[in-house]
Design a protein around this motif. Sequence first.
Motif, PDB file in Angstrom:
ATOM      1  N   VAL A 103      -5.239  -4.298  -5.822  1.00  0.00           N
ATOM      2  CA  VAL A 103      -4.418  -3.155  -5.412  1.00  0.00           C
ATOM      3  C   VAL A 103      -3.353  -3.641  -4.440  1.00  0.00           C
ATOM      4  O   VAL A 103      -3.537  -3.637  -3.222  1.00  0.00           O
ATOM      5  N   VAL A 104      -2.214  -4.060  -4.975  1.00  0.00           N
ATOM      6  CA  VAL A 104      -1.147  -4.631  -4.148  1.00  0.00           C
ATOM      7  C   VAL A 104      -0.072  -3.615  -3.786  1.00  0.00           C
ATOM      8  O   VAL A 104       0.707  -3.827  -2.856  1.00  0.00           O
ATOM      9  N   LEU A 105      -0.021  -2.512  -4.532  1.00  0.00           N
ATOM     10  CA  LEU A 105       0.975  -1.457  -4.328  1.00  0.00           C
ATOM     11  C   LEU A 105       0.290  -0.106  -4.473  1.00  0.00           C
ATOM     12  O   LEU A 105      -0.818  -0.020  -5.015  1.00  0.00           O
ATOM     13  N   ASN A 106       0.922   0.955  -4.018  1.00  0.00           N
ATOM     14  CA  ASN A 106       0.385   2.288  -4.249  1.00  0.00           C
ATOM     15  C   ASN A 106       0.254   2.539  -5.747  1.00  0.00           C
ATOM     16  O   ASN A 106       1.200   2.308  -6.518  1.00  0.00           O
ATOM     17  N   CYS A 107      -0.895   3.023  -6.155  1.00  0.00           N
ATOM     18  CA  CYS A 107      -1.189   3.165  -7.578  1.00  0.00           C
ATOM     19  C   CYS A 107      -0.453   4.345  -8.199  1.00  0.00           C
ATOM     20  O   CYS A 107      -0.527   5.464  -7.700  1.00  0.00           O
ATOM     21  N   MET A 108       0.234   4.078  -9.298  1.00  0.00           N
ATOM     22  CA  MET A 108       0.854   5.125 -10.124  1.00  0.00           C
ATOM     23  C   MET A 108       1.152   4.544 -11.490  1.00  0.00           C
ATOM     24  O   MET A 108       1.015   3.346 -11.706  1.00  0.00           O
ATOM     25  N   SER A 109       1.561   5.418 -12.427  1.00  0.00           N
ATOM     26  CA  SER A 109       1.587   5.026 -13.837  1.00  0.00           C
ATOM     27  C   SER A 109       2.568   3.907 -14.146  1.00  0.00           C
ATOM     28  O   SER A 109       2.385   3.167 -15.118  1.00  0.00           O
ATOM     29  N   ASP A 143      -6.923   3.718  -8.585  1.00  0.00           N
ATOM     30  CA  ASP A 143      -6.904   3.477 -10.026  1.00  0.00           C
ATOM     31  C   ASP A 143      -5.503   3.664 -10.592  1.00  0.00           C
ATOM     32  O   ASP A 143      -4.795   4.623 -10.235  1.00  0.00           O
ATOM     33  N   HIS A 144      -5.109   2.773 -11.498  1.00  0.00           N
ATOM     34  CA  HIS A 144      -3.872   2.967 -12.249  1.00  0.00           C
ATOM     35  C   HIS A 144      -4.064   4.137 -13.205  1.00  0.00           C
ATOM     36  O   HIS A 144      -5.005   4.131 -14.020  1.00  0.00           O
ATOM     37  N   PRO A 145      -3.234   5.175 -13.119  1.00  0.00           N
ATOM     38  CA  PRO A 145      -3.401   6.319 -14.028  1.00  0.00           C
ATOM     39  C   PRO A 145      -3.243   5.904 -15.488  1.00  0.00           C
ATOM     40  O   PRO A 145      -2.306   5.189 -15.852  1.00  0.00           O
ATOM     41  N   VAL A 161       5.991  12.801 -14.242  1.00  0.00           N
ATOM     42  CA  VAL A 161       6.589  11.515 -14.596  1.00  0.00           C
ATOM     43  C   VAL A 161       7.304  10.963 -13.365  1.00  0.00           C
ATOM     44  O   VAL A 161       8.258  11.558 -12.898  1.00  0.00           O
ATOM     45  N   PRO A 162       6.862   9.834 -12.805  1.00  0.00           N
ATOM     46  CA  PRO A 162       5.652   9.104 -13.174  1.00  0.00           C
ATOM     47  C   PRO A 162       4.400   9.842 -12.717  1.00  0.00           C
ATOM     48  O   PRO A 162       4.472  10.717 -11.860  1.00  0.00           O
ATOM     49  N   GLU A 163       3.262   9.473 -13.267  1.00  0.00           N
ATOM     50  CA  GLU A 163       1.991  10.084 -12.890  1.00  0.00           C
ATOM     51  C   GLU A 163       1.378   9.303 -11.724  1.00  0.00           C
ATOM     52  O   GLU A 163       1.272   8.084 -11.762  1.00  0.00           O
ATOM     53  N   VAL A 424       6.548  -1.792 -13.723  1.00  0.00           N
ATOM     54  CA  VAL A 424       6.619  -2.796 -12.668  1.00  0.00           C
ATOM     55  C   VAL A 424       5.662  -3.936 -12.983  1.00  0.00           C
ATOM     56  O   VAL A 424       4.481  -3.716 -13.270  1.00  0.00           O
ATOM     57  N   ARG A 425       6.177  -5.151 -12.904  1.00  0.00           N
ATOM     58  CA  ARG A 425       5.363  -6.337 -13.142  1.00  0.00           C
ATOM     59  C   ARG A 425       5.325  -7.177 -11.870  1.00  0.00           C
ATOM     60  O   ARG A 425       6.354  -7.575 -11.349  1.00  0.00           O
ATOM     61  N   GLY A 426       4.129  -7.425 -11.391  1.00  0.00           N
ATOM     62  CA  GLY A 426       3.979  -8.174 -10.167  1.00  0.00           C
ATOM     63  C   GLY A 426       4.444  -7.395  -8.953  1.00  0.00           C
ATOM     64  O   GLY A 426       4.587  -6.168  -8.986  1.00  0.00           O
ATOM     65  N   PHE A 427       4.712  -8.107  -7.882  1.00  0.00           N
ATOM     66  CA  PHE A 427       5.152  -7.461  -6.648  1.00  0.00           C
ATOM     67  C   PHE A 427       6.013  -8.445  -5.871  1.00  0.00           C
ATOM     68  O   PHE A 427       5.958  -9.666  -6.081  1.00  0.00           O
ATOM     69  N   PHE A 428       6.833  -7.909  -4.998  1.00  0.00           N
ATOM     70  CA  PHE A 428       7.668  -8.725  -4.135  1.00  0.00           C
ATOM     71  C   PHE A 428       7.104  -8.663  -2.718  1.00  0.00           C
ATOM     72  O   PHE A 428       7.075  -7.603  -2.102  1.00  0.00           O
ATOM     73  N   PRO A 429       6.651  -9.789  -2.160  1.00  0.00           N
ATOM     74  CA  PRO A 429       6.051  -9.800  -0.826  1.00  0.00           C
ATOM     75  C   PRO A 429       7.125  -9.833   0.261  1.00  0.00           C
ATOM     76  O   PRO A 429       7.388 -10.870   0.869  1.00  0.00           O
TER      77      PRO A 429
END
Length: 512
Positions: A103-109, A143-145, A161-163, A424-429
């Motif tokens: 869980v690297v970011l706030n979860c959403m769809s 959880d990822h919706p 949208v987004p969920e 979104v793919r990956g994350f930017f630190p």
Amino acid sequence: MMKLDRVFPFAGLALAACAPAATEHPNVIYVFPDQFRNSSLGFWSDPEYAEQVAWRGDPVHTPNLDRFAGESVVLSEAVSNCPVSSPHRGMLLSGMYPERSGVVLNCMSERPESSLREDAECIGDVFSAAGYDCAYIGKLHVDHPTKNNPQRPGTYVSDAVPEWDAYTPPERRHGFNYWYSYGTYDVHKHPHYWDTEGRRHDVDEWSPQHEVSKAIAYIENRGGERDGSKPFLLMLGINPPHSPYASTEDCDLEGYELYKDKSLGELLVRDNADTSMAKAAAARYYFANVSGIDREFGRLLATLDREGLTDNTIVVFASDHGETMTSHSVTDPKNSIWRESLNIPFVVRYPGRIAHRVDDLLLSSPDIMPTLLGLAGLADRIPASVEGRDFSAVLRNDAVQPERPRAALYLRNLDGKRDAEGLVRGFFPQARGLKTLTHTMELQIDRSGALERVLLYDDVNDPYQLHSLSPAEHPELFASLCGELAVLLRDHDDVWYRERVLSGVLPYDTEH
């Protein structure tokens, strides 16, 4: 070349051993309202507590929490290392930092790669294997919706949208056999929940009041909610005082009566608060929810007294992150290293085992799971995957204690690149930093990996962090903190360490 938009899974998780006799261990109740900042506890204005910190407590009315604090260890410097809802909850549940928990970011769809790992051995898994009945009530948001709506198969749980909201199926509940929860849904007076069997309940009641009533029914075991022969773990994730907080439609009305006639200057007493901001008016509604939560927490404690469970129940009051509420003139309530966002309440009561005091332990989010297991006598069951440390000996004030942390790590992640479908793919630190008992430092980079900003505060002489110190004017301090940060990043195998981000500033390869 920088490779900063990646997620690195953690390999290898320990399995729990067979359960011991259930009667050996205490009940555990963990209550964590969302976005509840540490200063919003009335007891910080009491001389006993005020002399332990350099800042003023908010002018809030919290009589039940004040009494509770007088029977508890109160941590003044507990830290939400990545002060956003989902990453903190991932750390809380798994004892792992965000890259390992998943869980690297706030979860959403639109963020399919940020979701609590199904193979993670979480707090509910361990307590359940140790013979506990485990209940989760309220907000989860890890959880990822997905399109798993029990009421409308093949769809998300709403048409948003987004969920952001999500249904958590049984296979993702990590040992919690009693379930009354939801992903995230910010309509405080019209909440909804999915129960253990996946039935949806839409409620017209202020959510903390409803959730505490469900928790009381669980504790009293009115309808066979739990196995009464077992000790229990109850986690209660309350949404307020999280936003919205714009009107009486968003807040507890009884609590609102305490603040409705007070000026913004009377309410926002921190030296760094900006009462000219439009958001400043939210303080009345935010504090109203704080006082309402205090009342509901009092109901919960009274139930333990009435049921004769107080002496054998560990109770923790905490939060997932803080709330800036116009401090530093920012509108974002969280996701920053400023104290108002980073510092969280952490108050622990265990009658006969923990003596009342204020302690400045730099407790980090991944430390919570192993520390609770240690307090419950289950230290030998802490999974090998846990990155946090068991500080139960510190809370008990044992004669032999572990070394205290010199610093706590700070993380801020942003969205990585989006694919052709907009996901979104990956994350930017974007930022890494640390908090010590005397200083706070953040290093922020741009997308190329270049240093963009340095925040550096003397928290002893500047408790409201009004004046960022110049590294050039304080070279020894800056170098010392950079050395501490490099150690933290190396110890936690953070992406900054692996990619040697700011290697000209952070001495990754120097022995410390």
